[in-house]
Design a protein around this motif. Structure first.
Motif, PDB file in Angstrom:
ATOM      1  N   THR A   1       0.849  -1.195   0.000  1.00 39.99           N
ATOM      2  CA  THR A   1       0.000   0.000   0.000  1.00 39.99           C
ATOM      3  C   THR A   1       0.879   1.237   0.000  1.00 39.99           C
ATOM      4  O   THR A   1       1.344   1.697   1.058  1.00 39.99           O
ATOM      5  N   PRO A   2       1.179   1.794  -1.175  1.00 44.01           N
ATOM      6  CA  PRO A   2       1.991   3.019  -1.230  1.00 44.01           C
ATOM      7  C   PRO A   2       1.194   4.226  -0.724  1.00 44.01           C
ATOM      8  O   PRO A   2      -0.007   4.355  -0.986  1.00 44.01           O
ATOM      9  N   PHE A   3       1.859   5.129   0.000  1.00 41.65           N
ATOM     10  CA  PHE A   3       1.208   6.343   0.490  1.00 41.65           C
ATOM     11  C   PHE A   3       2.282   7.362   0.846  1.00 41.65           C
ATOM     12  O   PHE A   3       3.478   7.040   0.886  1.00 41.65           O
ATOM     13  N   SER A   4       1.862   8.583   1.100  1.00 38.75           N
ATOM     14  CA  SER A   4       2.793   9.633   1.523  1.00 38.75           C
ATOM     15  C   SER A   4       2.199  10.355   2.730  1.00 38.75           C
ATOM     16  O   SER A   4       0.980  10.356   2.937  1.00 38.75           O
ATOM     17  N   THR A   5       3.078  10.963   3.528  1.00 46.96           N
ATOM     18  CA  THR A   5       2.632  11.703   4.704  1.00 46.96           C
ATOM     19  C   THR A   5       2.461  13.173   4.352  1.00 46.96           C
ATOM     20  O   THR A   5       2.784  13.598   3.241  1.00 46.96           O
ATOM     21  N   ASN A   6       1.973  13.939   5.313  1.00 49.64           N
ATOM     22  CA  ASN A   6       1.803  15.364   5.045  1.00 49.64           C
ATOM     23  C   ASN A   6       3.134  16.111   4.949  1.00 49.64           C
ATOM     24  O   ASN A   6       3.174  17.285   4.605  1.00 49.64           O
ATOM     25  N   LYS A   7       4.245  15.430   5.265  1.00 52.45           N
ATOM     26  CA  LYS A   7       5.574  16.005   5.073  1.00 52.45           C
ATOM     27  C   LYS A   7       6.114  15.711   3.687  1.00 52.45           C
ATOM     28  O   LYS A   7       7.203  16.156   3.333  1.00 52.45           O
ATOM     29  N   GLY A   8       5.378  14.908   2.901  1.00 48.96           N
ATOM     30  CA  GLY A   8       5.837  14.542   1.570  1.00 48.96           C
ATOM     31  C   GLY A   8       6.715  13.311   1.537  1.00 48.96           C
ATOM     32  O   GLY A   8       7.259  12.961   0.486  1.00 48.96           O
ATOM     33  N   GLU A   9       6.868  12.608   2.666  1.00 45.22           N
ATOM     34  CA  GLU A   9       7.657  11.376   2.692  1.00 45.22           C
ATOM     35  C   GLU A   9       6.877  10.257   1.999  1.00 45.22           C
ATOM     36  O   GLU A   9       5.672  10.097   2.225  1.00 45.22           O
ATOM     37  N   LEU A  10       7.561   9.490   1.161  1.00 40.41           N
ATOM     38  CA  LEU A  10       6.924   8.416   0.397  1.00 40.41           C
ATOM     39  C   LEU A  10       7.150   7.083   1.111  1.00 40.41           C
ATOM     40  O   LEU A  10       8.284   6.683   1.356  1.00 40.41           O
ATOM     41  N   TYR A  11       6.059   6.403   1.441  1.00 35.58           N
ATOM     42  CA  TYR A  11       6.103   5.143   2.178  1.00 35.58           C
ATOM     43  C   TYR A  11       5.345   4.059   1.423  1.00 35.58           C
ATOM     44  O   TYR A  11       4.603   4.329   0.462  1.00 35.58           O
ATOM     45  N   CYS A  12       5.520   2.825   1.914  1.00 30.48           N
ATOM     46  CA  CYS A  12       4.689   1.718   1.446  1.00 30.48           C
ATOM     47  C   CYS A  12       4.497   0.758   2.614  1.00 30.48           C
ATOM     48  O   CYS A  12       5.459   0.399   3.308  1.00 30.48           O
ATOM     49  N   THR A  13       3.251   0.371   2.836  1.00 29.45           N
ATOM     50  CA  THR A  13       2.963  -0.639   3.847  1.00 29.45           C
ATOM     51  C   THR A  13       3.066  -2.018   3.207  1.00 29.45           C
ATOM     52  O   THR A  13       2.398  -2.293   2.205  1.00 29.45           O
ATOM     53  N   ILE A  14       3.896  -2.880   3.768  1.00 29.71           N
ATOM     54  CA  ILE A  14       4.006  -4.265   3.324  1.00 29.71           C
ATOM     55  C   ILE A  14       3.261  -5.139   4.330  1.00 29.71           C
ATOM     56  O   ILE A  14       3.543  -5.091   5.528  1.00 29.71           O
ATOM     57  N   SER A  15       2.293  -5.901   3.842  1.00 32.15           N
ATOM     58  CA  SER A  15       1.480  -6.767   4.708  1.00 32.15           C
ATOM     59  C   SER A  15       1.808  -8.225   4.405  1.00 32.15           C
ATOM     60  O   SER A  15       1.629  -8.696   3.285  1.00 32.15           O
TER      61      SER A  15
END
Length: 496
Positions: A28-42
Motif C-alpha cells: 500500500t503506497p502512500f505519503s505523509t503530510n511532510k511529503g515522505e513516500l512510504y509503502c505498507t508491506i502486509s
C-alpha cells in the motif's frame, strides 16, 4: 489478510503484478503530510511501513513479491515498479505524519505494542483495549523492540509504590513526581518535560534511564543508552525515536546543544537540503522525550532547567546492592503491571473533563494540565500534584543559582537590603571587590560592565522566584543605572 493469487494468474500479465499486490493489500503506497513516500508491506497479517527510498523496503518488497508470485524480481523490474509506486504514493497523501510508538488517531490514543503480533493498545472513552494495529500509523526502526503485554488487572493508584521496588529514587514525593511524569509520557499530543537525573557514582542513574526506556519505548538490549552524537545525528535521533536517553554526559557537551533539547520539548523542525547536488529541502522533527544523566546536574541554562524534571539520586548502601541480572529479571516480571498501571492512568486522565483551578505553576502549560489529571488518576489531590511541580521548580532555581558567582556576590552585596541603586560600572566594581574579599574565583566574571547585564538576564526569572530579586537598568544622563529591589517576603527553597 492478503489474498494470494495463483502464480499463473499473475503471470498472465507481468505488468499487472504490482496492481495485483496493491489490490490484495500486500503493498500500500502512500505519503505523509511532510511529503515522505512510504509503502505498507502486509505479510501474514503483519503490517510494516517502509520508506520507499530505503534498502529495507527493497528487500521487504522483493521478499513479498517472491512469496506472492513464486518468482524473484530482478533489479530492473523492481526499479520499474518503484517508479510506479512513487507516483501512487504521491497521490495517496495522508493528513498526518507517521508516529514513533504512540499517536492520537480517531479520538483515541494508540500505543504500538508488538510488531510480531501486530497488536496495539487502544485508549478511548476511559478504557484500554488490545487490538490489531491499524495500517499507516507508525514507523518502526531496526532498534525498536516489542513491548510486553500490559496487565490491566493492576490497581493504577499503586504505580508509585510499584516503582519503589525497582528504582532508587529517594523519598516518596520525588518518586510520586517521577510517576506522574512517567504516565504523562504516554500522552502523544503534549509537551514532554526532560528527565534530568544526577548523583554520585553508584546511585543507579543509568538503571533508572534504562528502565524508563523499557517502560515507555523498549529497544533492543544495549541500545537504551547513548552518548551525545554530533548535532546533525542528534537531530535524526530526536526525529526517529519516541525516547532518547543520553548517559553520563557533561555540562560541556550540553552547552552547544541545549537549544535542540529545548526544541525537543516544545516541538520544532530542522530544515536542511536533501542532497548537496540539488535544492530540495527536507524537515526533521525535533520532538522526543529526552532523558539525561550525569554525576552532576549538567543543565545550567535557565530556559532548559524550566523544561526539566530533576531527580537527584543517592548512592546505594552496600546492603541494597543486588546482582544486576537478578534485578533485571525481577523488573521484567513486574513490567506488565507497571505498564498496565501507566496505560490505565492515561485512560482515566484522558477522560477527565473536570476543570483545573490550581493555576499554571510551570512554563510548560500542556504538561502541567496533564500532570494534574494524571495525579487525580493516581489518587492525588490537585494541590499535592501542584506542590510536587512547585518543588521541582524551586529545585531548578536553586541548582541554576548554586554555582553562579555573580549571584553569590549579589546576595552578599544586598545583605538584606530591600533596595540598591548605583551605576552599572560601580555595581560591577563592587561585585568584583566582594569576590576578591571572599576568595571567589573571577574566572567567570564578565570582562567589562556592559557584559554584566547579559549574565544577570540569564538568571533573572530564577532570582525573582528564589529570592524575590528584580532589577531594572535605565540610561541616566551619560551613564546606565541599575536599580535592584528585593521582596523580603519571598520564600526560598530552604523555607519551602
Amino acid at each position: 489478510m492478503m489474498m494470494k493469487r495463483s502464480s499463473k494468474e499473475v503471470e498472465k500479465n507481468n505488468d499487472n503484478s504490482l496492481q495485483c499486490l496493491i489490490e490484495d493489500g500486500a503493498a500500500t503506497p502512500f505519503s505523509t503530510n511532510k511529503g515522505e513516500l512510504y509503502c505498507t508491506i502486509s505479510t501474514s497479517g503483519i503490517n510494516k511501513n517502509y520508506l520507499l527510498s530505503s534498502d529495507s523496503f527493497r528487500v521487504a518488497f522483493k521478499s513479498t513479491y517472491k512469496k506472492y508470485t513464486g518468482k524473484i524480481i530482478t533489479d530492473n523490474q523492481f526499479q520499474y515498479m518503484l517508479n510506479e509506486m512513487e507516483v501512487i504514493a504521491f497521490d495517496n497523501k495522508l493528513p498526518y505524519m507517521l508516529s514513533n510508538r504512540i499517536c492520537k488517531h480517531d479520538n483515541a490514543i494508540i500505543y504500538d505494542m508488538s510488531e510480531a503480533d501486530n497488536l496495539c493498545v487502544k485508549i478511548k472513552d476511559g478504557t484500554c483495549k488490545i487490538e490489531e494495529t491499524p495500517k499507516m500509523l507508525f514507523r518502526r526502526t531496526n532498534i525498536q523492540a516489542d513491548q510486553v503485554k500490559p496487565d490491566f488487572s493492576v490497581d493504577e493508584t499503586s504505580l508509585s509504590k510499584m516503582l519503589k521496588k525497582h528504582l532508587n529514587i529517594p523519598g516518596k514525593k520525588l518518586r510520586d513526581l517521577y510517576a506522574v511524569w512517567l504516565a504523562s509520557c504516554f500522552f502523544p499530543d503534549i509537551q514532554h518535560m526532560i528527565l534530568a537525573v544526577y548523583g554520585e557514582k553508584g546511585s543507579s542513574k543509568s538503571t533508572l534511564l534504562q528502565r524508563t526506556v523499557q517502560i515507555i519505548d523498549p529497544v533492543i538490549k544495549g541500545a537504551e543508552l547513548n552518548s551525545i552524537p554530533k548535532k546533525s545525528d542528534l537531530e535524526l535521533r530526536l526525529d526517529a525515536s519516541l525516547v532518547c536517553a543520553f548517559d553520563n554526559i557533561s555540562s560541556r557537551q550540553l552547552k552547544y546543544i541545549s537549544d535542540l533539547f529545548c526544541q525537543s520539548v516544545t516541538g520544532s523542525v530542522a530544515v536542511k537540503k536533501k542532497l548537496y547536488e540539488n535544492t530540495d529541502l527536507i524537515t526533521t522533527d525535533l520532538k522526543s522525550i529526552v532523558l539525561l544523566n550525569g554525576t552532576e546536574l549538567v543543565i545550567s541554562r535557565s530556559d532548559l532547567m524550566e523544561r526539566a524534571i530533576l531527580v537527584p539520586m543517592k548512592k546505594l548502601s552496600p546492603e541494597n546492592i543486588r546482582n544486576e541480572n537478578e534485578m533485571e529479571a525481577v523488573f521484567r516480571k513486574a513490567l506488565p503491571r507497571i505498564l498496565g498501571a501507566c496505560l490505565k492512568i492515561v485512560a482515566i486522565a484522558s477522560n477527565d473533563t473536570v476543570p483545573i483551578t490550581t493555576g499554571h505553576k510551570t512554563r510548560i502549560a500542556s504538561f502541567y494540565d496533564t500532570a494534574i489529571r494524571v495525579g487525580r488518576a493516581m489518587g492525588f489531590e490537585d494541590e499535592y500534584t501542584d506542590k510536587l511541580l512547585i518543588m521541582n521548580g524551586k529545585r531548578g532555581n536553586r541548582e541554576t543559582l548554586k554555582n553562579d558567582v555573580i549571584v553569590d556576590c549579589l546576595l552578599i552585596l544586598l545583605n538584606g537590603k530591600q533596595e540598591y541603586k548605583n551605576s552599572m560600572t560601580n555595581f560591577f566594581n563592587e561585585l568584583k571587590e566582594i569576590a576578591k574579599s571572599y576568595n571567589i574565583s573571577l574566572s567567570e566574571f564578565p570582562s567589562i560592565p556592559n557584559k554584566l547585564r547579559a549574565k544577570l538576564d540569564r538568571v533573572q526569572s530564577n532570582l525573582k522566584e528564589e529570592y524575590g530579586i528584580t532589577y531594572s537598568v535605565h540610561n541616566i544622563g551619560r551613564y546606565r543605572e541599575i536599580r535592584i529591589i528585593q521582596n523580603m517576603e519571598t520564600d526560598s527553597i530552604e523555607n519551602s
